[in-house]
Design an enzyme around this catalytic site. Structure first.
Site, PDB file in Angstrom:
ATOM      1  N   GLY A 187      13.028  11.445 -10.688  1.00 37.46           N
ATOM      2  CA  GLY A 187      13.004  11.966  -9.390  1.00 37.46           C
ATOM      3  C   GLY A 187      14.538  12.397  -9.001  1.00 37.46           C
ATOM      4  N   SER A 188      14.367  13.273  -8.267  1.00 35.80           N
ATOM      5  CA  SER A 188      15.903  13.126  -7.547  1.00 35.80           C
ATOM      6  C   SER A 188      15.485  14.543  -6.517  1.00 35.80           C
ATOM      7  CB  SER A 188      16.073  13.842  -8.517  1.00 35.80           C
ATOM      8  OG  SER A 188      15.619  15.387  -9.360  1.00 35.80           O
TER       9      SER A 188
END
Length: 219
Positions: A187-188
């Protein structure tokens, strides 16, 4: 569709973990069929999740000298005027794209030009949607100057699950629109900072694709 090179080591370690786990369960709990089947299903699910994360789908990219192309897959979570404190030190138009673990995590150049600035910042791992993640998380900052002189800043930001940002550029490089400039594991988020008055074609919560969706246009 192929597997991205950044996934080779992670996938190999995942396969090793699955092999060891299944061998242990088969040896220690051979008489518990329900447990063995549960571990088999868990192992398959884990392998498929990791495999899809590192997928590199074939795409026909959007091109245009004055177009700004989305640098990542995901959902638009921010479109606002804000102060950019690191490089410009003035007000810019910020567009932020949140990448969930199910998105393709390849990052692509939004414009063609020359890398005028690059810096890596170690940092925290706050949730990518946290406003403080832009200034406190592990991140990179890249500024590419278009041939017309317009600088565009984009920032890779690690999320709560991400522990490694990868980049393939350095100051002075000539970069091509929609070519890979980096990768963030799990996730980012990617922020992009544009001159005030830039025409933006996106809406909040819109789902976009890196290298395909037109973010806006340079003046």
């Amino acid at each position: 569709m192929t597997i991205h090179k950044e996934g080779y080591t992670t996938i190999a370690l995942t396969v090793l973990f699955i092999f060891v786990l299944n061998a242990f369960i088969d040896y220690k709990f051979a008489d518990l069929a329900w447990l063995r089947w549960f571990i088999y299903l868990f192992s398959l699910s884990l392998f498929l999740i990791v495999l899809q994360f590192f997928r590199n789908p074939s795409r026909s990219f959007t091109a245009g000298d004055k177009l700004i192309i989305c640098p990542a897959d995901g959902k638009v979570v921010v479109i606002e005027e804000t102060e950019e404190p690191e490089y410009f030190k003035d007000k810019r138009l910020q567009v932020s794209i949140f990448m969930s673990p199910v998105n393709v995590h390849i990052n692509r150049n939004p414009i063609s030009g020359v890398v005028a600035f690059f810096k890596y910042h170690p940092g925290k791992y706050l949730a990518a949607w946290n406003p403080k993640s832009s200034t406190e998380n592990e991140r990179t900052t890249t500024v590419v100057t278009h041939s017309n002189g317009t600088p565009v800043l984009f920032r890779q930001i690690a999320g709560a699950l991400a522990r490694r940002i990868v980049w393939y550029i350095k100051e002075g490089d000539a970069v091509e629109q929609s070519k890979e400039f980096g990768f963030i594991k799990f996730g980012s988020r990617v922020d992009i900072f544009l001159p005030l008055g830039t025409k933006v074609n996106l809406e909040l919560n819109q789902v976009v694709k890196g290298g395909i969706t037109v973010l806006g246009e340079l003046s």
